[in-house]
Design a protein around this motif. Structure first.
Motif, short mmCIF file in Angstrom:
data_model
loop_
_atom_site.label_atom_id
_atom_site.label_comp_id
_atom_site.label_asym_id
_atom_site.label_seq_id
_atom_site.Cartn_x
_atom_site.Cartn_y
_atom_site.Cartn_z
N VAL A 295 -6.75 31.80 26.16
CA VAL A 295 -5.42 31.76 26.68
C VAL A 295 -4.43 32.80 25.95
CG1 VAL A 295 -3.38 29.66 26.15
CG2 VAL A 295 -5.39 29.26 27.05
N LYS A 296 -3.33 33.50 27.06
CA LYS A 296 -2.44 34.71 26.98
C LYS A 296 -1.33 34.40 27.04
CE LYS A 296 -5.57 37.91 25.51
NZ LYS A 296 -5.08 38.56 24.58
N ARG A 297 -0.08 34.66 26.24
CA ARG A 297 0.95 34.85 26.20
C ARG A 297 1.79 35.92 26.98
NH1 ARG A 297 5.45 34.60 21.75
NH2 ARG A 297 4.92 36.00 21.87
N GLY A 298 2.69 35.68 28.09
CA GLY A 298 2.93 36.99 28.63
C GLY A 298 3.70 36.91 30.29
N PRO A 299 4.04 37.79 30.61
CA PRO A 299 4.28 38.08 32.31
C PRO A 299 2.54 37.71 33.28
CG PRO A 299 5.46 40.00 30.82
CD PRO A 299 4.13 39.49 29.72
N PRO A 300 3.20 37.50 33.93
CA PRO A 300 1.08 37.20 34.55
C PRO A 300 0.76 38.18 35.11
CG PRO A 300 3.06 35.45 34.85
CD PRO A 300 3.48 36.07 33.88
N ALA A 301 1.09 38.95 36.26
CA ALA A 301 0.43 40.02 36.59
C ALA A 301 0.29 40.77 35.36
CB ALA A 301 1.32 40.28 37.20
N ARG A 302 0.65 41.47 34.83
CA ARG A 302 0.49 42.18 33.48
C ARG A 302 0.01 41.91 32.48
NH1 ARG A 302 5.85 43.96 30.32
NH2 ARG A 302 6.63 43.93 31.70
N THR A 303 -0.15 40.83 32.36
CA THR A 303 -1.34 40.01 31.14
C THR A 303 -2.51 40.07 31.60
OG1 THR A 303 0.76 38.98 30.01
CG2 THR A 303 -1.87 38.09 29.56
N ILE A 304 -3.33 39.39 32.95
CA ILE A 304 -4.09 39.36 33.60
C ILE A 304 -4.55 41.45 34.06
CG2 ILE A 304 -4.87 38.70 36.18
CD1 ILE A 304 -2.73 37.12 36.59
N LEU A 305 -4.06 42.02 34.68
CA LEU A 305 -4.32 43.57 34.91
C LEU A 305 -4.97 43.90 33.12
CD1 LEU A 305 -1.65 45.09 36.84
CD2 LEU A 305 -3.80 44.68 37.37
N GLY A 306 -4.04 43.30 31.77
CA GLY A 306 -4.32 44.37 30.93
C GLY A 306 -5.82 42.87 30.51
N PHE A 307 -5.70 42.64 30.56
CA PHE A 307 -6.64 41.52 30.01
C PHE A 307 -7.99 42.34 30.78
CE2 PHE A 307 -10.10 38.32 30.32
CZ PHE A 307 -10.43 37.26 29.00
N ALA A 308 -7.44 42.69 32.16
CA ALA A 308 -9.24 42.68 32.99
C ALA A 308 -9.59 43.91 32.72
CB ALA A 308 -8.55 43.04 34.59
N LEU B 73 -8.93 32.57 32.46
CA LEU B 73 -7.86 33.17 31.90
C LEU B 73 -6.98 32.07 32.30
CD1 LEU B 73 -6.04 35.69 30.20
CD2 LEU B 73 -5.60 36.90 31.79
N THR B 74 -5.80 31.81 31.18
CA THR B 74 -4.34 31.04 32.05
C THR B 74 -3.57 31.76 30.69
OG1 THR B 74 -6.31 29.22 31.88
CG2 THR B 74 -3.92 29.07 31.67
N VAL B 75 -2.30 32.03 31.66
CA VAL B 75 -1.40 32.65 31.52
C VAL B 75 -0.14 31.97 31.17
CG1 VAL B 75 0.24 34.69 30.93
CG2 VAL B 75 -2.26 35.47 31.74
N PHE B 76 0.38 31.42 29.90
CA PHE B 76 2.01 31.35 29.67
C PHE B 76 2.98 31.95 29.63
CE2 PHE B 76 0.58 30.89 25.74
CZ PHE B 76 1.85 30.78 25.15
N ARG B 77 4.43 32.20 30.74
CA ARG B 77 5.48 32.76 30.11
C ARG B 77 5.83 32.45 28.70
NH1 ARG B 77 7.51 35.85 33.44
NH2 ARG B 77 7.03 36.16 35.83
N HIS B 78 6.76 33.30 27.81
CA HIS B 78 7.49 33.76 26.99
C HIS B 78 9.10 32.02 27.44
CE1 HIS B 78 9.53 34.30 23.34
NE2 HIS B 78 10.23 34.41 23.80
N HIS B 79 9.72 31.61 26.54
CA HIS B 79 10.40 30.66 27.13
C HIS B 79 11.72 31.76 26.66
CE1 HIS B 79 10.18 30.34 22.76
NE2 HIS B 79 11.10 29.59 23.01
N SER B 80 12.66 31.22 27.61
CA SER B 80 14.09 31.94 27.97
C SER B 80 14.55 31.46 26.59
CB SER B 80 14.83 31.58 28.54
OG SER B 80 15.07 30.43 28.90
N LEU B 81 15.74 31.86 26.25
CA LEU B 81 16.85 32.01 25.14
C LEU B 81 17.19 30.54 25.69
CD1 LEU B 81 18.14 35.66 24.12
CD2 LEU B 81 17.33 34.14 23.19
N LEU B 82 17.55 30.26 27.04
CA LEU B 82 18.13 28.74 27.13
C LEU B 82 17.57 28.03 27.25
CD1 LEU B 82 20.76 26.92 28.78
CD2 LEU B 82 18.96 27.51 30.41
#
Length: 147
Positions: A91-104, A36-45
């Motif tokens: 590949v998933k998008r989201g907060p890394p730890a939460r996404t890893i735990l949810g995927f698991a 699993l590779t997780v990438f974060r959502h980009h910021s408004l900036l």
């Protein structure tokens, strides 16, 4: 013993070590390997900066996703070269730890193998690392490797 081993990867040295350990364990137990590779959502900036170059059709989100796909494909290829079989790479998008735990949880992983140090940002030093969050909140066994 283990039927599904989840190995989150981010392209770091720690993730490469975790992948190597995951492949060894999967081989010993005949487990399915989930990468699993997780990438974060980009910021408004980031979003506002991406609008500066109107000739470039790629958004920051597209660039982050493409980078994550490259990391995931490289990890899958490396796992195959190490002798792994029964691999699924996602590949998933989201907060890394939460996404890893949810995927698991969704994939009923018996074990999560991840590096103790990844390619995280300064936020991880202030709020706690991904590996710390995963080990604290996982509902399955977790193995943290160190390079």
């Amino acid at each position: 013993m283990y039927q599904k081993i989840l190995c989150p990867v981010d392209g770091s040295e720690g993730a490469r070590k975790a992948l190597s350990e995951s492949v060894k364990l999967a081989g010993l137990t005949q487990a399915r390997l989930l990468i699993l590779t997780v990438f974060r959502h980009h910021s408004l900036l980031d979003a506002s900066l991406s609008m500066v170059d109107v000739d470039d059709p790629d958004t920051v989100e597209d660039v982050l996703r493409a980078h994550a796909v490259g990391i995931c494909e490289e990890a899958k290829s490396a796992a195959l070269q190490m002798g792994a079989s029964h691999i699924r790479a996602v590949v998933k998008r989201g907060p890394p730890a939460r996404t890893i735990l949810g995927f698991a949880e969704q994939n009923r992983a018996d074990l999560i193998v991840l590096g103790g140090r990844g390619s995280g940002d300064a936020e991880n030093y202030l709020l706690g690392s991904v590996s710390h969050k995963v080990t604290s909140l996982a509902k399955c066994s977790v193995l943290v490797t160190h390079p």
